[in-house]
Structure formats: C-alpha cells, structure tokens
Design an enzyme around this catalytic site. Structure first.
Site, PDB file in Angstrom:
ATOM      1  N   ARG A  64       0.874  -1.047  -0.166  1.00 19.13           N
ATOM      2  CA  ARG A  64      -0.057  -0.089  -0.033  1.00 19.13           C
ATOM      3  C   ARG A  64       0.733   1.254  -0.076  1.00 19.13           C
ATOM      4  O   ARG A  64       0.304   2.229  -0.357  1.00 19.13           O
ATOM      5  CB  ARG A  64      -0.943   0.067   1.414  1.00 19.13           C
ATOM      6  CG  ARG A  64      -1.762  -1.176   1.236  1.00 19.13           C
ATOM      7  CD  ARG A  64      -3.163  -1.020   0.112  1.00 19.13           C
ATOM      8  NE  ARG A  64      -3.798  -1.874   0.216  1.00 19.13           N
ATOM      9  CZ  ARG A  64      -5.026  -2.170   1.098  1.00 19.13           C
ATOM     10  NH1 ARG A  64      -5.254  -1.197   2.001  1.00 19.13           N
ATOM     11  NH2 ARG A  64      -5.812  -3.021   1.003  1.00 19.13           N
TER      12      ARG A  64
ATOM     13  N   HIS B  91       0.059  -4.275   6.380  1.00 19.87           N
ATOM     14  CA  HIS B  91       0.646  -2.893   6.865  1.00 19.87           C
ATOM     15  C   HIS B  91       1.650  -3.036   7.852  1.00 19.87           C
ATOM     16  O   HIS B  91       1.886  -4.426   8.449  1.00 19.87           O
ATOM     17  CB  HIS B  91      -0.426  -1.815   7.517  1.00 19.87           C
ATOM     18  CG  HIS B  91      -1.468  -1.478   6.665  1.00 19.87           C
ATOM     19  ND1 HIS B  91      -2.647  -1.379   7.003  1.00 19.87           N
ATOM     20  CD2 HIS B  91      -1.236  -0.727   5.442  1.00 19.87           C
ATOM     21  CE1 HIS B  91      -3.469  -0.766   6.095  1.00 19.87           C
ATOM     22  NE2 HIS B  91      -2.516  -0.258   4.982  1.00 19.87           N
TER      23      HIS B  91
ATOM     24  N   CYS C 283      -5.919   0.995  13.609  1.00 18.19           N
ATOM     25  CA  CYS C 283      -6.510   1.707  12.239  1.00 18.19           C
ATOM     26  C   CYS C 283      -7.988   2.186  12.845  1.00 18.19           C
ATOM     27  O   CYS C 283      -8.297   3.123  11.815  1.00 18.19           O
ATOM     28  CB  CYS C 283      -6.822   0.302  11.520  1.00 18.19           C
ATOM     29  SG  CYS C 283      -8.037  -1.031  12.309  1.00 18.19           S
TER      30      CYS C 283
HETATM   31  C1  CIR Z   1      -7.885  -2.565   3.995  1.00 17.50           C
HETATM   32  O1  CIR Z   1      -7.579  -3.497   3.545  1.00 17.50           O
HETATM   33  O2  CIR Z   1      -7.545  -1.388   3.626  1.00 17.50           O
HETATM   34  C2  CIR Z   1      -8.773  -2.703   5.201  1.00 17.50           C
HETATM   35  N1  CIR Z   1      -9.646  -3.539   5.023  1.00 17.50           N
HETATM   36  C3  CIR Z   1      -7.904  -2.828   6.399  1.00 17.50           C
HETATM   37  C4  CIR Z   1      -7.096  -1.534   6.823  1.00 17.50           C
HETATM   38  C5  CIR Z   1      -6.503  -1.530   8.198  1.00 17.50           C
HETATM   39  N2  CIR Z   1      -5.882  -0.515   8.436  1.00 17.50           N
HETATM   40  C6  CIR Z   1      -5.246  -0.480   9.368  1.00 17.50           C
HETATM   41  O3  CIR Z   1      -4.744  -1.432  10.005  1.00 17.50           O
HETATM   42  N3  CIR Z   1      -4.335   0.697   9.433  1.00 17.50           N
END
Ligand code: CIR
Length: 258
Positions: free
Chosen positions: A126, A154, A253
């Site tokens: 990402r 991440h 998150c």
């Molecule tokens: C994603 O795939 O982007 C979301 N389903 C999960 C994002 C989780 N974000 C984080 O841990 N900072």
C-alpha cells in the site's frame, strides 16, 4: 474516528474470513472503542460514515498527524481512495495544516508509526518509496526510516509501540527482517526495547498516556503484555476487535490520535 457504514461487510479482505463479518457485533465493538477513548478523557470526533466507502472506519490510513500538521494520504488501494477527503476537511476545521501525498506516491497510515522519536514507515503493498519520501519531507523535523514489509497488510499489522521506548513485534517471518533493518538504519542510536508477542495481530496496541489498549482474545500475548505493563506502571484496557480483524484491521486502524 469514523463511523461504521452498513457496507462494512464488503470491506477489503486479503482472504475470506472463516465466518462473515457480523455487522451488529462490529458496531458494538466500535462503540466500545469510542467509549473507551472517551473514558480516558480524550475528545472523540466522530466523522459520519460514507456508505460508498466500506473501509472508511479504518481512519488511521487516511492521514498522519503530528504536532499540528497532517499528511493527507493517497491511499494505496484504489477502492479506498476518496476516504481522505472528509478527514482532510475535518482536520482543517480543527486548525491542522494539511499537506497531500501526491501520486505516484501512495501511503496508508497503517504503515506509519510515529514513536515520539522516529517516523517508521513500512514499504508495503500500500505504501511506496515515493510516498515515504513525501512523508519525510512533510515531517522533515522528525528522523524517518523506510523499512520493507514483506508479510501482512501494513507495518502495524506486524508491530506497534507499547510506549516511546518499547516496540511490540508479532512473531512472524517479516518481523525479524523488519527488526534487522530497523537496527541497521537507526544504528547505535537504536533506543527501543523490542518485545516479541506470539500473535501478530495482538502486537497492534494503542498507547495513550499511562494506558495501553490491547486486544481481547490473545491470551498468550496478554500474559506478556500484563508483565510489561506492571513493570512500567501502565494500565491495560482490553477491547474485542474480532469483526475488524476479519477485514485485516485491528486497534490502531480505527482512530487517528493527536
Ligand atoms: C484494507 O484492506 O485496507 C482494510 N480492509 C483494512 C485496513 C486496516 N488498516 C490499518 O490497520 N491501518
């Protein structure tokens, strides 16, 4: 924080969970998180959900906020682009100066850990090197390091900060590589104690003053965290995040702390 849309059941997932997301349970868990932060005396701003953005509750990914300035991220997943707009607006209303990460740079906040001393940036599926370079420029007063994240979504899927001196790593192949690279890049100035936990997801905690919010459901990690908290006079608070884990999220998150 950002409310949970009903479309959350369609949030991005690296793999299909064993059982589908239980929306009602996810909402209860999210509400418990809001309440826990409020109980700690934090002012919680709850941005309304956007049904067209199923992942919008993962607000950490949309911005990096340090000392009155914010990077507004260009999210690494096309499906999530646009989530940052409302967060940019809200941060500006709070008097925070915002700076966009511009394409071809991409950054997800889940790849950015500000320890108080360093900005540790994960290069992942990402977040790319150009995004990391722009972040380094926006926060040029903070030493930053970019490290490769070879496993997990991440950087913070693998590690987080228990406090400004202590980093928690989840046992997995990627963690050892990240630790070695971190030691190399911070050189002799590496001043973190590194604690390994048996559950990678369990290594994602929220450190708030004298409190550390940890995840319920990881008893082996909890034993280690309890001992650590006792030695550091920290109080642990446990939250269940099962429905967010199904969509590759965890604790950090769901909020932007500043
Ligand atoms: C994603 O795939 O982007 C979301 N389903 C999960 C994002 C989780 N974000 C984080 O841990 N900072």
């Amino acid at each position: 924080m950002r409310d949970l849309p009903n479309s959350f059941v369609d949030a991005l997932k690296q793999q299909a969970p064993d059982t589908p997301i239980d929306l009602a349970l996810a909402k209860t868990q999210h509400q418990a998180y809001v309440t826990a932060l409020k109980d700690l005396g934090l002012r919680v701003i709850e941005v309304a959900a956007d049904e067209s953005l199923p992942d919008c509750c993962f607000v950490e990914d949309t911005a990096v906020v340090i000392g009155g300035r914010a990077a507004i991220n260009n999210l690494g997943a096309k499906e999530r682009q646009g989530e940052e707009k409302q967060i940019n607006k809200t941060l500006k209303e709070l008097g925070i100066e915002t700076f966009p990460i511009e394409a071809p740079g991409t950054v997800d906040g889940g790849d950015v850990l500000f320890t108080g001393k360093h900005l540790i940036i994960g290069l992942s599926k990402r977040t790319n090197a150009e995004g990391a370079r722009q972040l380094g420029q926006i926060f040029s007063d903070v030493p930053s390091f970019a490290l490769s994240v070879t496993e997990g979504l991440h950087l913070k899927s693998v590690l987080s900060a228990f406090d400004s001196e202590t980093l928690l790593f989840g046992e997995c192949a990627a963690a050892k590589g990240i630790e070695a690279e971190l030691r190399r890049k911070t050189g002799n100035g590496m001043s973190y104690e590194i604690i390994y936990l048996p559950d990678p997801v369990g290594a994602n905690v929220l450190s708030i003053g004298d409190f550390v919010v940890i995840q319920d459901g990881f008893p082996r990690s909890e034993v280690i965290l309890k001992k650590l908290a006792e030695g550091k006079n920290k109080t642990l608070i446990k939250l269940q995040m099962s429905e967010f884990i199904k969509a590759d999220g965890a604790l950090t998150c769901c909020s932007l702390l500043f």
